[in-house]
Structures are given as C-alpha cells and as structure tokens.
Design an enzyme around this catalytic site. Sequence first.
Site, mmCIF file in Angstrom:
data_model
loop_
_atom_site.group_PDB
_atom_site.id
_atom_site.type_symbol
_atom_site.label_atom_id
_atom_site.label_comp_id
_atom_site.label_asym_id
_atom_site.label_seq_id
_atom_site.Cartn_x
_atom_site.Cartn_y
_atom_site.Cartn_z
ATOM 1 N N GLN A 46 48.785 42.832 -94.985
ATOM 2 C CA GLN A 46 49.147 41.477 -95.394
ATOM 3 C C GLN A 46 50.596 41.454 -95.861
ATOM 4 O O GLN A 46 51.070 42.403 -96.478
ATOM 5 C CB GLN A 46 48.220 41.047 -96.544
ATOM 6 N N ARG A 59 55.745 37.619 -113.623
ATOM 7 C CA ARG A 59 54.559 37.622 -112.765
ATOM 8 C C ARG A 59 53.971 39.022 -112.867
ATOM 9 O O ARG A 59 54.607 39.996 -112.491
ATOM 10 C CB ARG A 59 54.932 37.328 -111.312
ATOM 11 N N HIS A 62 49.701 43.145 -112.150
ATOM 12 C CA HIS A 62 48.531 43.021 -111.280
ATOM 13 C C HIS A 62 48.196 44.323 -110.549
ATOM 14 O O HIS A 62 49.082 45.110 -110.241
ATOM 15 C CB HIS A 62 48.764 41.946 -110.213
ATOM 16 N N LYS A 72 51.848 48.735 -102.168
ATOM 17 C CA LYS A 72 52.767 47.608 -102.001
ATOM 18 C C LYS A 72 54.155 48.122 -101.647
ATOM 19 O O LYS A 72 54.585 49.167 -102.133
ATOM 20 C CB LYS A 72 52.895 46.793 -103.296
ATOM 21 N N HIS A 119 51.507 46.265 -111.027
ATOM 22 C CA HIS A 119 52.826 45.814 -110.583
ATOM 23 C C HIS A 119 53.115 44.414 -111.103
ATOM 24 O O HIS A 119 52.233 43.562 -111.155
ATOM 25 C CB HIS A 119 52.887 45.806 -109.049
ATOM 26 N N TYR A 132 56.678 40.881 -100.144
ATOM 27 C CA TYR A 132 56.000 42.172 -100.263
ATOM 28 C C TYR A 132 54.886 42.306 -99.246
ATOM 29 O O TYR A 132 54.254 41.340 -98.855
ATOM 30 C CB TYR A 132 55.533 42.443 -101.695
#
Length: 182
Positions: A46, A59, A62, A72, A119, A132
Amino acid sequence: MKFIPLELPGVFLIESVLVLDDRGAFGRTWCQREFEEHRLSTQLSQCNVSITLRRGTIRGMHFQRPPYAEIKLVRCTRGAIFDVIIDLRPESQTFCQWIGRELTAENHRMLYIPEGFAHGFQTLTDDVEVFYQTSQEHHSASAAGVKWNDPAINVLWPLPVSVILPRDASWPDFSVPNSDHR
C-alpha cells in the site's frame, strides 16, 4: 541510493543520489534489487499520502499488531517533518529507545522502518505532504499506538504541539516491563 544504518537495528536512512543535468535532477526512490542487496523487505502492499496543514502538528505514534505488523518507507515530499520511531520489540537491545530524523522535500531522505516500531512525526512547516509505502494494507482492528508524550519513552519533540487528534493524544502510556532498557 545510499543506505545508512541508524542506531536502532534494522532501521535505515536512505538518500536518493541525484544526477544533475540542464533539465534538473533525476534519482531513484525505490529499487527492488538495491533493497534486496541490503536485506530489506521488498514487499509493498500500500502507498499512502498524508497532508498536514499546520506547523507543529503531531501524527502518531502508530503501529499495527501482528499478524498485520508493517514495514514502512517514509518520505517527505513537501515541507519538512521531524520523523520519530520507537523500538517496541521486547527482544531488542534497543527496546523502548527512539530516534528522530528531519525529512524534507529538499533533502530527499527516506526512513526505512522495520516491523515492531511505532512511527509518527511532527510537522516543521505549514502545508506538509508525506508519502509512505507499507508492506501491509491498513488493518483497523490491528491498529495501535503509543502516547506521543509517554514519560517512559520521553521523545523530545522540536516544537510545541499545535494540533493532535484526540485518538493520538489518548493512546495509553507504554508499560516498560524492565526499566533497565531505558
């Protein structure tokens, strides 16, 4: 591309090597062969883009729980961010340690983040875009996080927080089973 191993095992800062000519520049941001030569995962499931309007926004932090843990590859394509990762692998010598790196549209750097890391990032400018790639599709039921200001981790964010979602502000503090790891 130039692969620079960082302090946390399995983490790399990747710099695009730009070739300049009269038109401008050209460089790679992905090459399966080069990633394989560095023994890094080449599975990409993705691609995502994050657009953040205000400087100082956080942000994160996670991650996805197994079996949907993800790798990632993060790059800032507009503006600048302070990108942070936390090693959440209990068996790791660097368990609960964090690093942060500045990623900007101008420095063309990427951060390769293995499975088992939380992250997140803080925007250093207004109007930021982050691109990303992940090795897994997002799986909502496996989504988890660590509080951005968890005292057990003690991330040193460069700016005061201007915006953070209630979800990100309410992740639980991380329980460190053995304080010798910090």
